[in-house]
Design a protein around this motif. Sequence first.
Motif: not given
Length: 228
Positions: A56, A66, A101
């Motif tokens: 990320l 991403v 995340w």
Amino acid sequence: MLSSPGPAATGWRLDTGPLTPPRPLRPRQGRVGDCWVIAPMLAIHETDPRRLPSLLSAEDDGTVTVRLPAVDAAIRVDRQMPVVASGAFVAARRDGANPGWVGVLEKAVAAHVAGGYTVLQRGVARFGLELLLGLRVRTLLRLPSAAQILAWRQEGRAITASTHPLSSLLPTAHGPLPRSHVYAVVGADVVSGHVQLRDPTRPGRVLAVDARTFGRGFLSVDVTPPLR
């Protein structure tokens, strides 16, 4: 961007918590039935906790890029996450914390696979591992012994195990095994033959099942190449 928050949610809420903090909390599955994605996340995290957050990159406009290893093009998603009417997050998150995340990675997979969270509820663990790693993964229908699992873990391999439709008939220390569910395999005891598992819906605790229960309750095991 995704137009629908999925069947378990009523709307969106911006996740303003940390994206990739230093403390590597485990991924936890929410109310989206995507164990085939979150159990592989958990298995990889147990082996190499920095690997997935490194996919990320936060952008200046608040979105996140991403880079899934199995996907040619980068995927950009925002940090608006599914919530219920009370405002509580209901999709994947860092265990005991904000989505971070984990939620972003789940959202990117949802966007890549089907354009939404609803279809994300159908999949197999091997595809989840390969999507997250960009590596070929072996699926074994003949279940490995505790000694083999321990050897794989010592080699730095991530492992998942999938139950079958009748697994709920088998009791364990944490209750019946959920049917058609994926666990992260985190270790084994070669003396007792027990296999150690983490359920992505409750990743903080380890479930140890004996060899007989493992053999009867699980349909297949997926194992990656060494990750470290």
